[in-house]
Design a protein around this motif. Structure first.
Motif, PDB file in Angstrom:
ATOM      1  N   ALA A 186       0.815  -1.214   0.000  1.00  0.00           N
ATOM      2  CA  ALA A 186       0.000   0.000   0.000  1.00  0.00           C
ATOM      3  C   ALA A 186       0.850   1.266   0.000  1.00  0.00           C
ATOM      4  CB  ALA A 186      -0.920   0.005   1.215  1.00  0.00           C
ATOM      5  N   ASP A 187       0.214   2.344  -0.456  1.00  0.00           N
ATOM      6  CA  ASP A 187       0.841   3.661  -0.397  1.00  0.00           C
ATOM      7  C   ASP A 187       0.567   4.347   0.935  1.00  0.00           C
ATOM      8  OD1 ASP A 187       1.761   3.933  -3.279  1.00  0.00           O
ATOM      9  OD2 ASP A 187      -0.386   3.602  -3.592  1.00  0.00           O
ATOM     10  N   VAL A 188      -0.604   4.052   1.497  1.00  0.00           N
ATOM     11  CA  VAL A 188      -1.018   4.679   2.752  1.00  0.00           C
ATOM     12  C   VAL A 188      -1.678   3.647   3.658  1.00  0.00           C
ATOM     13  CG1 VAL A 188      -2.472   6.448   3.841  1.00  0.00           C
ATOM     14  CG2 VAL A 188      -1.404   6.910   1.613  1.00  0.00           C
ATOM     15  N   LEU A 189      -1.247   3.622   4.909  1.00  0.00           N
ATOM     16  CA  LEU A 189      -1.875   2.796   5.933  1.00  0.00           C
ATOM     17  C   LEU A 189      -2.466   3.764   6.953  1.00  0.00           C
ATOM     18  CD1 LEU A 189      -2.315  -0.106   6.995  1.00  0.00           C
ATOM     19  CD2 LEU A 189      -0.166   0.128   8.231  1.00  0.00           C
ATOM     20  N   TRP A 190      -3.774   3.693   7.152  1.00  0.00           N
ATOM     21  CA  TRP A 190      -4.514   4.692   7.932  1.00  0.00           C
ATOM     22  C   TRP A 190      -5.067   4.086   9.210  1.00  0.00           C
ATOM     23  CZ3 TRP A 190      -5.563   9.848   7.909  1.00  0.00           C
ATOM     24  CH2 TRP A 190      -6.725  10.297   8.539  1.00  0.00           C
ATOM     25  N   LEU A 191      -4.682   4.645  10.369  1.00  0.00           N
ATOM     26  CA  LEU A 191      -5.225   4.249  11.663  1.00  0.00           C
ATOM     27  C   LEU A 191      -5.829   5.479  12.322  1.00  0.00           C
ATOM     28  CD1 LEU A 191      -3.345   1.693  11.313  1.00  0.00           C
ATOM     29  CD2 LEU A 191      -3.029   1.790  13.783  1.00  0.00           C
ATOM     30  N   HIS A 192      -7.134   5.489  12.434  1.00  0.00           N
ATOM     31  CA  HIS A 192      -7.828   6.629  13.034  1.00  0.00           C
ATOM     32  C   HIS A 192      -8.452   6.215  14.361  1.00  0.00           C
ATOM     33  CE1 HIS A 192     -11.239   9.533  13.504  1.00  0.00           C
ATOM     34  NE2 HIS A 192     -10.267  10.375  13.216  1.00  0.00           N
ATOM     35  N   LEU A 193      -7.914   6.739  15.459  1.00  0.00           N
ATOM     36  CA  LEU A 193      -8.417   6.474  16.806  1.00  0.00           C
ATOM     37  C   LEU A 193      -8.407   4.981  17.135  1.00  0.00           C
ATOM     38  CD1 LEU A 193     -11.439   8.977  16.893  1.00  0.00           C
ATOM     39  CD2 LEU A 193      -8.999   9.420  17.315  1.00  0.00           C
ATOM     40  N   PHE A 194      -7.375   4.296  16.686  1.00  0.00           N
ATOM     41  CA  PHE A 194      -7.290   2.857  16.894  1.00  0.00           C
ATOM     42  C   PHE A 194      -5.984   2.408  17.543  1.00  0.00           C
ATOM     43  CE2 PHE A 194      -6.198  -1.456  15.316  1.00  0.00           C
ATOM     44  CZ  PHE A 194      -7.227  -2.167  15.903  1.00  0.00           C
ATOM     45  N   TYR A 195      -4.918   3.160  17.379  1.00  0.00           N
ATOM     46  CA  TYR A 195      -3.620   2.678  17.854  1.00  0.00           C
ATOM     47  C   TYR A 195      -3.656   2.303  19.330  1.00  0.00           C
ATOM     48  CZ  TYR A 195       1.432   2.234  18.310  1.00  0.00           C
ATOM     49  OH  TYR A 195       2.700   1.731  18.526  1.00  0.00           O
ATOM     50  N   HIS A 196      -4.341   3.099  20.150  1.00  0.00           N
ATOM     51  CA  HIS A 196      -4.388   2.794  21.589  1.00  0.00           C
ATOM     52  C   HIS A 196      -5.002   1.429  21.870  1.00  0.00           C
ATOM     53  CE1 HIS A 196      -8.497   4.407  21.001  1.00  0.00           C
ATOM     54  NE2 HIS A 196      -8.815   3.614  22.013  1.00  0.00           N
ATOM     55  N   ASP A 197      -5.877   0.968  20.964  1.00  0.00           N
ATOM     56  CA  ASP A 197      -6.515  -0.326  21.162  1.00  0.00           C
ATOM     57  C   ASP A 197      -5.527  -1.484  21.095  1.00  0.00           C
ATOM     58  OD1 ASP A 197      -9.289   0.335  21.577  1.00  0.00           O
ATOM     59  OD2 ASP A 197      -9.384   0.931  19.480  1.00  0.00           O
ATOM     60  N   ARG A 255      -5.397 -12.385  20.391  1.00  0.00           N
ATOM     61  CA  ARG A 255      -4.946 -13.265  19.307  1.00  0.00           C
ATOM     62  C   ARG A 255      -3.456 -13.079  19.002  1.00  0.00           C
ATOM     63  NH1 ARG A 255      -9.433 -15.451  16.612  1.00  0.00           N
ATOM     64  NH2 ARG A 255      -8.176 -15.925  14.783  1.00  0.00           N
ATOM     65  N   GLY A 256      -2.762 -12.447  19.928  1.00  0.00           N
ATOM     66  CA  GLY A 256      -1.310 -12.337  19.803  1.00  0.00           C
ATOM     67  C   GLY A 256      -0.798 -11.018  19.253  1.00  0.00           C
ATOM     68  N   ALA A 257      -1.682 -10.116  18.914  1.00  0.00           N
ATOM     69  CA  ALA A 257      -1.250  -8.826  18.382  1.00  0.00           C
ATOM     70  C   ALA A 257      -0.699  -7.945  19.504  1.00  0.00           C
ATOM     71  CB  ALA A 257      -2.407  -8.116  17.686  1.00  0.00           C
ATOM     72  N   THR A 258       0.394  -7.289  19.239  1.00  0.00           N
ATOM     73  CA  THR A 258       0.945  -6.274  20.129  1.00  0.00           C
ATOM     74  C   THR A 258       1.290  -5.065  19.273  1.00  0.00           C
ATOM     75  OG1 THR A 258       3.233  -6.993  19.831  1.00  0.00           O
ATOM     76  CG2 THR A 258       1.967  -8.038  21.629  1.00  0.00           C
ATOM     77  N   ALA A 259       1.553  -3.950  19.899  1.00  0.00           N
ATOM     78  CA  ALA A 259       1.931  -2.759  19.141  1.00  0.00           C
ATOM     79  C   ALA A 259       3.197  -3.015  18.332  1.00  0.00           C
ATOM     80  CB  ALA A 259       2.120  -1.574  20.090  1.00  0.00           C
ATOM     81  N   ILE A 261      -3.480   7.556  24.597  1.00  0.00           N
ATOM     82  CA  ILE A 261      -2.091   7.126  24.582  1.00  0.00           C
ATOM     83  C   ILE A 261      -1.208   8.349  24.398  1.00  0.00           C
ATOM     84  CG2 ILE A 261      -2.030   6.681  22.076  1.00  0.00           C
ATOM     85  CD1 ILE A 261      -0.338   4.124  22.823  1.00  0.00           C
ATOM     86  N   GLU A 262      -0.062   8.333  25.043  1.00  0.00           N
ATOM     87  CA  GLU A 262       0.844   9.475  24.948  1.00  0.00           C
ATOM     88  C   GLU A 262       1.513   9.493  23.573  1.00  0.00           C
ATOM     89  OE1 GLU A 262       4.584  11.583  27.293  1.00  0.00           O
ATOM     90  OE2 GLU A 262       3.946   9.565  27.863  1.00  0.00           O
ATOM     91  N   PRO A 263       1.472  10.613  22.874  1.00  0.00           N
ATOM     92  CA  PRO A 263       2.084  10.695  21.543  1.00  0.00           C
ATOM     93  C   PRO A 263       3.543  10.252  21.516  1.00  0.00           C
ATOM     94  CG  PRO A 263       0.741  12.629  21.955  1.00  0.00           C
ATOM     95  CD  PRO A 263       0.786  11.860  23.238  1.00  0.00           C
ATOM     96  N   ALA A 264       4.314  10.639  22.530  1.00  0.00           N
ATOM     97  CA  ALA A 264       5.734  10.289  22.546  1.00  0.00           C
ATOM     98  C   ALA A 264       5.946   8.785  22.546  1.00  0.00           C
ATOM     99  CB  ALA A 264       6.412  10.919  23.759  1.00  0.00           C
ATOM    100  N   SER A 265       5.062   8.051  23.211  1.00  0.00           N
ATOM    101  CA  SER A 265       5.179   6.593  23.234  1.00  0.00           C
ATOM    102  C   SER A 265       4.914   6.004  21.856  1.00  0.00           C
ATOM    103  CB  SER A 265       4.192   6.005  24.248  1.00  0.00           C
ATOM    104  OG  SER A 265       4.540   6.362  25.562  1.00  0.00           O
TER     105      SER A 265
END
Length: 210
Positions: free
Chosen positions: A94-105, A114-118, A157-161
């Motif tokens: 992809a050219d763009v991967l979009w996460l809107h209000l989801f990263y904190h999840d 199911r094994g997903a981590t940041a 979530i803190e932006p710096a993190s």
């Protein structure tokens, strides 16, 4: 969604344009998928990606995106569902991967079940983007020093993190936007609280795969 001026700025910030291939992660009601579909046009492609982790809790999500893809003029949209860390097998580069209000999840038990981590997802995002591709993260800001501790309780979530984690996966911070900032947000209440809902202090990062 945001007012037209903020929408335009976010689209410019994300570098979504005619012919782009975009992956919209956890599309919700599909508003962003529709918007991206209009922008990328017939030569582009939008993958409305519903993580299995979400689909198991809300089975209608995938069906809703499949219905969206059948709307008139949406031939450039495809509904996709897979585990978050299997995204690179379920979607093309992809050219763009979009996460809107989801990263904190990524720090919630639901997503991690199911094994997903940041860390794993950021590496998956890196592999899925084309060289020069943009990884866009928009999220609710937590207080300075909070790190990831408020992700489950306050959905913040803190932006710096976020920056530290994404750069650790190999991305380079290319730009950040304050268009969604709100200095009056106390950062100490849940984002769904009526006093702040829809008006939270939000950060926007654009990372690039070298």
């Amino acid at each position: 969604m945001y007012d037209p001026s903020k929408l335009s700025e976010l689209i410019r910030f994300a570098r979504v344009e005619a012919g782009s291939t975009v992956i919209d992660v956890y599309p919700g009601d599909g508003d962003w998928t529709r918007l991206f579909s209009d922008i990328v046009g017939p030569e582009g492609r939008v993958y409305s990606f519903v993580p299995t982790e979400i689909a198991e809790l809300r089975p209608d999500q995938v069906d809703r995106m499949r219905t969206l893809a059948k709307e008139s003029g949406r031939e450039n949209v495809e509904a996709v569902s897979a585990d978050l860390v299997a995204m690179q097998e379920a979607t093309p580069p992809a050219d763009v991967l979009w996460l809107h209000l989801f990263y904190h999840d990524l720090y919630t038990p639901l997503i991690q079940a199911r094994g997903a981590t940041a860390a794993l997802f950021n590496r998956t995002a890196y592999e899925r983007l084309k060289p020069g591709g943009s990884y866009i993260i928009v999220d609710h800001a937590a207080a300075v020093g909070a790190g990831t501790s408020d992700a489950q309780s306050l959905h913040r979530i803190e932006p710096a993190s976020v920056r530290e984690e994404v750069e650790a996966a190999g991305f380079v911070l290319d730009a950040e936007s304050t268009i969604l900032a709100n200095k009056d947000d106390p950062h100490s209440i849940k984002v769904f609280d009526p006093s702040i809902k829809g008006e939270t202090d939000r950060f926007a990062y654009r990372f690039v795969k070298p």
